[in-house]
Scaffold this active site. Structure first.
Site, PDB file in Angstrom:
ATOM      1  N   ILE A  13       6.070   7.757  -8.880  1.00  0.00           N
ATOM      2  CA  ILE A  13       6.141   6.889 -10.338  1.00  0.00           C
ATOM      3  C   ILE A  13       5.442   5.978 -10.392  1.00  0.00           C
ATOM      4  CG2 ILE A  13       7.895   6.310 -12.028  1.00  0.00           C
ATOM      5  CD1 ILE A  13      10.143   7.843 -10.413  1.00  0.00           C
ATOM      6  N   ASN A  33       3.582  -0.296   1.302  1.00  0.00           N
ATOM      7  CA  ASN A  33       3.556  -0.302   2.940  1.00  0.00           C
ATOM      8  C   ASN A  33       3.252   1.206   3.376  1.00  0.00           C
ATOM      9  OD1 ASN A  33       5.855   1.144   2.826  1.00  0.00           O
ATOM     10  ND2 ASN A  33       7.065  -0.292   3.883  1.00  0.00           N
ATOM     11  N   CYS A  35       4.836   3.800   3.331  1.00  0.00           N
ATOM     12  CA  CYS A  35       5.846   4.539   4.310  1.00  0.00           C
ATOM     13  C   CYS A  35       6.321   5.923   3.735  1.00  0.00           C
ATOM     14  CB  CYS A  35       7.265   3.685   4.548  1.00  0.00           C
ATOM     15  SG  CYS A  35       8.233   3.622   2.855  1.00  0.00           S
ATOM     16  N   ASN A  36       5.903   6.065   2.482  1.00  0.00           N
ATOM     17  CA  ASN A  36       6.298   7.423   1.893  1.00  0.00           C
ATOM     18  C   ASN A  36       5.095   7.741   0.665  1.00  0.00           C
ATOM     19  OD1 ASN A  36       8.024   9.505   1.529  1.00  0.00           O
ATOM     20  ND2 ASN A  36       8.785   8.865  -0.508  1.00  0.00           N
ATOM     21  N   PHE A  81       8.900  -1.070  -8.043  1.00  0.00           N
ATOM     22  CA  PHE A  81       9.334   0.483  -7.766  1.00  0.00           C
ATOM     23  C   PHE A  81       9.498   0.770  -6.046  1.00  0.00           C
ATOM     24  CE2 PHE A  81       6.052   0.707 -11.144  1.00  0.00           C
ATOM     25  CZ  PHE A  81       6.918   1.744 -12.180  1.00  0.00           C
ATOM     26  N   ALA A  82       8.822  -0.166  -5.420  1.00  0.00           N
ATOM     27  CA  ALA A  82       8.966   0.122  -3.917  1.00  0.00           C
ATOM     28  C   ALA A  82      10.469   0.028  -3.452  1.00  0.00           C
ATOM     29  CB  ALA A  82       8.255  -1.245  -3.144  1.00  0.00           C
ATOM     30  N   SER A 125      18.304   3.672 -11.625  1.00  0.00           N
ATOM     31  CA  SER A 125      18.642   5.136 -11.720  1.00  0.00           C
ATOM     32  C   SER A 125      19.778   5.470 -12.464  1.00  0.00           C
ATOM     33  CB  SER A 125      18.667   5.463 -10.179  1.00  0.00           C
ATOM     34  OG  SER A 125      19.086   6.903 -10.269  1.00  0.00           O
ATOM     35  N   TYR A 149      22.333   4.735  -1.147  1.00  0.00           N
ATOM     36  CA  TYR A 149      21.189   4.437  -1.920  1.00  0.00           C
ATOM     37  C   TYR A 149      21.498   4.208  -3.635  1.00  0.00           C
ATOM     38  CZ  TYR A 149      17.667   6.030  -5.668  1.00  0.00           C
ATOM     39  OH  TYR A 149      16.881   5.933  -6.662  1.00  0.00           O
ATOM     40  N   LYS A 153      20.908   0.311  -5.698  1.00  0.00           N
ATOM     41  CA  LYS A 153      20.575   0.328  -7.292  1.00  0.00           C
ATOM     42  C   LYS A 153      21.590  -0.683  -8.037  1.00  0.00           C
ATOM     43  CE  LYS A 153      16.912   2.745  -7.045  1.00  0.00           C
ATOM     44  NZ  LYS A 153      15.701   2.059  -6.932  1.00  0.00           N
TER      45      LYS A 153
HETATM   46  P1  NAD Z   1       8.070   7.061  -3.847  1.00  0.00           P
HETATM   47  O1  NAD Z   1       8.724   7.305  -2.320  1.00  0.00           O
HETATM   48  O2  NAD Z   1       7.130   8.213  -4.155  1.00  0.00           O
HETATM   49  O3  NAD Z   1       7.640   5.453  -4.138  1.00  0.00           O
HETATM   50  C1  NAD Z   1       8.089   4.460  -3.562  1.00  0.00           C
HETATM   51  C2  NAD Z   1       6.958   3.562  -2.859  1.00  0.00           C
HETATM   52  O4  NAD Z   1       7.500   2.348  -2.299  1.00  0.00           O
HETATM   53  C3  NAD Z   1       6.407   4.676  -1.662  1.00  0.00           C
HETATM   54  O5  NAD Z   1       4.755   4.695  -1.949  1.00  0.00           O
HETATM   55  C4  NAD Z   1       6.681   3.803  -0.343  1.00  0.00           C
HETATM   56  O6  NAD Z   1       5.634   3.737   0.560  1.00  0.00           O
HETATM   57  C5  NAD Z   1       6.909   2.329  -0.965  1.00  0.00           C
HETATM   58  N1  NAD Z   1       7.866   1.350  -0.079  1.00  0.00           N
HETATM   59  C6  NAD Z   1       9.065   1.754   0.160  1.00  0.00           C
HETATM   60  N2  NAD Z   1       9.612   0.782   0.834  1.00  0.00           N
HETATM   61  C7  NAD Z   1       8.654  -0.414   0.693  1.00  0.00           C
HETATM   62  C8  NAD Z   1       8.441  -1.645   1.292  1.00  0.00           C
HETATM   63  N3  NAD Z   1       9.551  -2.170   1.987  1.00  0.00           N
HETATM   64  N4  NAD Z   1       7.478  -2.519   1.107  1.00  0.00           N
HETATM   65  C9  NAD Z   1       6.316  -1.951   0.485  1.00  0.00           C
HETATM   66  N5  NAD Z   1       6.324  -0.591  -0.127  1.00  0.00           N
HETATM   67  C10 NAD Z   1       7.506   0.150   0.237  1.00  0.00           C
HETATM   68  O7  NAD Z   1       9.205   7.199  -5.021  1.00  0.00           O
HETATM   69  P2  NAD Z   1       9.437   7.389  -6.481  1.00  0.00           P
HETATM   70  O8  NAD Z   1       9.873   8.425  -6.811  1.00  0.00           O
HETATM   71  O9  NAD Z   1       7.987   6.998  -6.902  1.00  0.00           O
HETATM   72  O10 NAD Z   1      10.250   6.232  -6.753  1.00  0.00           O
HETATM   73  C11 NAD Z   1      10.025   5.054  -7.126  1.00  0.00           C
HETATM   74  C12 NAD Z   1      11.329   4.040  -7.361  1.00  0.00           C
HETATM   75  O11 NAD Z   1      11.982   4.562  -8.557  1.00  0.00           O
HETATM   76  C13 NAD Z   1      12.137   4.261  -6.205  1.00  0.00           C
HETATM   77  O12 NAD Z   1      12.915   2.781  -6.331  1.00  0.00           O
HETATM   78  C14 NAD Z   1      13.370   4.990  -6.594  1.00  0.00           C
HETATM   79  O13 NAD Z   1      14.463   4.799  -6.011  1.00  0.00           O
HETATM   80  C15 NAD Z   1      13.442   5.037  -8.096  1.00  0.00           C
HETATM   81  N6  NAD Z   1      13.874   6.142  -8.668  1.00  0.00           N
HETATM   82  C16 NAD Z   1      13.190   7.584  -8.586  1.00  0.00           C
HETATM   83  C17 NAD Z   1      13.658   8.742  -8.991  1.00  0.00           C
HETATM   84  C18 NAD Z   1      12.946   9.810  -8.789  1.00  0.00           C
HETATM   85  O14 NAD Z   1      13.733  10.731  -9.050  1.00  0.00           O
HETATM   86  N7  NAD Z   1      11.879   9.925  -8.233  1.00  0.00           N
HETATM   87  C19 NAD Z   1      15.009   8.459  -9.731  1.00  0.00           C
HETATM   88  C20 NAD Z   1      15.578   7.357  -9.996  1.00  0.00           C
HETATM   89  C21 NAD Z   1      14.941   6.291  -9.462  1.00  0.00           C
HETATM   90  C1  UD1 Z   2      19.189  13.456  -7.113  1.00  0.00           C
HETATM   91  C2  UD1 Z   2      20.015  12.675  -6.465  1.00  0.00           C
HETATM   92  C3  UD1 Z   2      19.840  11.299  -7.381  1.00  0.00           C
HETATM   93  C4  UD1 Z   2      18.451  10.769  -7.476  1.00  0.00           C
HETATM   94  C5  UD1 Z   2      17.619  11.960  -7.992  1.00  0.00           C
HETATM   95  C6  UD1 Z   2      16.370  11.811  -8.156  1.00  0.00           C
HETATM   96  C7  UD1 Z   2      21.726  13.492  -5.150  1.00  0.00           C
HETATM   97  C8  UD1 Z   2      23.285  13.959  -4.770  1.00  0.00           C
HETATM   98  N1  UD1 Z   2      21.408  12.853  -6.265  1.00  0.00           N
HETATM   99  O1  UD1 Z   2      19.652  13.767  -8.232  1.00  0.00           O
HETATM  100  O2  UD1 Z   2      20.751  10.145  -6.662  1.00  0.00           O
HETATM  101  O3  UD1 Z   2      18.269   9.916  -8.290  1.00  0.00           O
HETATM  102  O4  UD1 Z   2      17.681  13.156  -7.324  1.00  0.00           O
HETATM  103  O5  UD1 Z   2      15.803  11.656  -7.146  1.00  0.00           O
HETATM  104  O6  UD1 Z   2      21.092  14.018  -4.182  1.00  0.00           O
HETATM  105  N2  UD1 Z   2      19.619  22.109  -7.304  1.00  0.00           N
HETATM  106  C9  UD1 Z   2      19.657  23.389  -6.862  1.00  0.00           C
HETATM  107  N3  UD1 Z   2      18.982  23.753  -6.029  1.00  0.00           N
HETATM  108  C10 UD1 Z   2      18.149  22.938  -5.094  1.00  0.00           C
HETATM  109  C11 UD1 Z   2      17.887  21.488  -5.655  1.00  0.00           C
HETATM  110  C12 UD1 Z   2      18.770  21.186  -6.631  1.00  0.00           C
HETATM  111  O7  UD1 Z   2      20.333  24.040  -7.329  1.00  0.00           O
HETATM  112  O8  UD1 Z   2      17.424  23.213  -4.138  1.00  0.00           O
HETATM  113  C13 UD1 Z   2      20.291  21.582  -8.612  1.00  0.00           C
HETATM  114  C14 UD1 Z   2      21.405  20.433  -7.987  1.00  0.00           C
HETATM  115  O9  UD1 Z   2      22.491  20.895  -7.861  1.00  0.00           O
HETATM  116  C15 UD1 Z   2      21.121  19.893  -9.698  1.00  0.00           C
HETATM  117  C16 UD1 Z   2      19.917  19.969 -10.134  1.00  0.00           C
HETATM  118  O10 UD1 Z   2      19.363  20.850  -9.422  1.00  0.00           O
HETATM  119  O11 UD1 Z   2      22.222  20.346 -10.393  1.00  0.00           O
HETATM  120  C17 UD1 Z   2      18.968  18.794  -9.842  1.00  0.00           C
HETATM  121  O12 UD1 Z   2      18.942  18.258  -8.552  1.00  0.00           O
HETATM  122  P1  UD1 Z   2      18.013  17.245  -8.145  1.00  0.00           P
HETATM  123  O13 UD1 Z   2      16.423  17.461  -8.383  1.00  0.00           O
HETATM  124  O14 UD1 Z   2      18.330  16.976  -6.607  1.00  0.00           O
HETATM  125  O15 UD1 Z   2      18.399  16.080  -8.693  1.00  0.00           O
HETATM  126  P2  UD1 Z   2      19.881  15.301  -8.824  1.00  0.00           P
HETATM  127  O16 UD1 Z   2      20.987  16.139  -8.297  1.00  0.00           O
HETATM  128  O17 UD1 Z   2      20.066  14.905 -10.381  1.00  0.00           O
END
Ligand code: NAD
Ligand code: UD1
Length: 337
Positions: A13, A33, A35-36, A81-82, A125, A149, A153
């Site tokens: 993101i 950093n 890490c992901n 975002f980290a 989130s 997790y 948040k």
């Molecule tokens: P991502 O893992 O792709 O990005 C997170 C980044 O943070 C990574 O590049 C990782 O290397 C870096 N990072 C982690 N810990 C660190 C640290 N201590 N110092 C420096 N860098 C660090 O994840 P994303 O999907 O881009 O998510 C970004 C943010 O949004 C996260 O906080 C996540 O919890 C939140 N979020 C994501 C989703 C989703 O579905 N992807 C949903 C809700 C909230």
């Molecule tokens: C998950 C996390 C949530 C996080 C979000 C975004 C869990 C319990 N929740 O949400 O905390 O914020 O990801 O990173 O892990 N599904 C299938 N088959 C699959 C994968 C998913 O049927 O292989 C279904 C799930 O049951 C759900 C939907 O698809 O109904 C979306 O799943 P997913 O993409 O993992 O997101 P969340 O469960 O909403």
């Protein structure tokens, strides 16, 4: 315009947010950093925008390195975002999640306060709505969590509230994301999950490209129109633009605000699979399996506050989200290397 520090800016993101910020005229400094994520994301951002991004490889918990970034650059605001984001892993390694997500945020806020930078946009989130609230989720509903997790948040939102209360110059916008999917429409920037994906759309993408066999549908006996889970999927570039809108708001208003970033519309697992099949022109084999522990039937946003406060709303539908995800998958068979 201003200079924005993007923590986690090489991640899924954060990297898309960099594109949105640069397009809006901001200059961007990234700290991650790695890490992901991979540093290659920066090259992709530069290819898309034609602009350079200054990068620091550092851990947020390393306060001295973060302080140095603020000294080297006049940072006007932070997009934070980290963090670690895998729900299952957080249950197995809670201390790692608390230390990284909360420790990282506390040290970032400490440096910000010392360096007189008072505006932060935080990645929260929809998970903070827990499993008791009725849909659609509204910002004033009580927050809770069911795993470490989610607790990070909830706790970070509370820390931001408290910091804003203690210092009236602080402005914090916690953006509660629903389910971000898709990729930049160039096909250059997208999601790069390690190993077998946990989330639905990255999993479908790997089935569509032949890396995985079939999609397991986690239950078709939910109280939803077709029995499969319903979620509010949002295009990652819409989400990114929501951050840019939140930044403009945060720079003008002090105090803590939580805002949903979703479309306001739920789609079922079967609807997502159908949309993806249309986007890739292939059949996605499915198997109905048992419910995944911790899943809820339906989650979608009330998106009114974002529209009213930020003047932002999502524009892309499921079809574009799947088409852009598929383009990225085809163009990057081994992810962003
Ligand atoms: P991502 O893992 O792709 O990005 C997170 C980044 O943070 C990574 O590049 C990782 O290397 C870096 N990072 C982690 N810990 C660190 C640290 N201590 N110092 C420096 N860098 C660090 O994840 P994303 O999907 O881009 O998510 C970004 C943010 O949004 C996260 O906080 C996540 O919890 C939140 N979020 C994501 C989703 C989703 O579905 N992807 C949903 C809700 C909230
Ligand atoms: C998950 C996390 C949530 C996080 C979000 C975004 C869990 C319990 N929740 O949400 O905390 O914020 O990801 O990173 O892990 N599904 C299938 N088959 C699959 C994968 C998913 O049927 O292989 C279904 C799930 O049951 C759900 C939907 O698809 O109904 C979306 O799943 P997913 O993409 O993992 O997101 P969340 O469960 O909403």
């Amino acid at each position: 315009m201003g200079k924005i520090l993007v923590t986690g800016g090489t991640g899924f993101i954060g990297s898309h947010a960099c594109v949105s910020l640069i397009n809006a005229g901001y200059s961007v400094v990234v700290v991650d950093n790695l890490c992901n994520s991979k540093v290659e994301a920066l090259a992709r951002i530069q290819l898309i925008t034609g602009k350079q991004v200054r990068f620091y490889q550092a851990d947020l918990r390393d306060e001295e390195s973060i302080r140095q970034i603020f000294i080297d650059n006049k940072i006007d605001a932070v997009m934070h975002f980290a963090g670690l984001k895998a729900v299952g892993e957080s249950v197995e390694k809670p201390l790692q999640y608390y230390e990284n997500n909360i420790g990282g945020t506390v040290s970032l806020l400490r440096v910000m306060a010392k360096q007189k930078c008072h505006t932060i946009i935080f990645s929260s989130s929809a998970t903070v709505y827990g499993c008791q609230n009725p849909v659609p989720y509204q910002e004033e509903m009580p927050v809770s969590a069911t795993n470490p997790y989610g607790y990070t948040k909830v706790m970070i939102e509370q820390i931001l509230r408290d910091v804003c209360k203690s210092d009236p110059r602080f402005s914090a916008v916690a953006l509660r994301y629903f389910n971000p999917i898709g990729a930049h429409e160039s096909g250059l920037l997208g999601e790069n999950p390690n190993g077998i994906p946990n989330n639905l759309v990255p999993y479908i993408a790997q089935v569509a490209s032949g890396k995985l066999d079939h999609v397991n549908i986690y239950g078709n006996d939910y109280n939803t129109p077709d029995g499969t889970g319903v979620r509010d999927y949002i295009h990652v570039m819409d989400l990114a633009d929501g951050h840019t809108a939140a930044l403009a708001y945060g720079m003008e208003h002090s105090g803590f605000t939580a805002v949903n970033l979703g479309t306001g519309t739920g789609s079922s697992v079967l609807e997502v699979i159908r949309a993806y099949e249309k986007a890739c022109g292939r059949t996605i084999p499915i198997e109905i399996t048992k419910r995944r522990a911790g899943d809820i039937a339906a989650s979608y946003a009330d998106a009114a506050k974002a529209k009213e406060l930020l003047g932002w709303q999502a524009v892309s539908g499921l079809e574009k989200m799947c088409a852009d995800s598929w383009r990225f998958t085809v163009q990057n068979p081994n992810g962003m290397e």
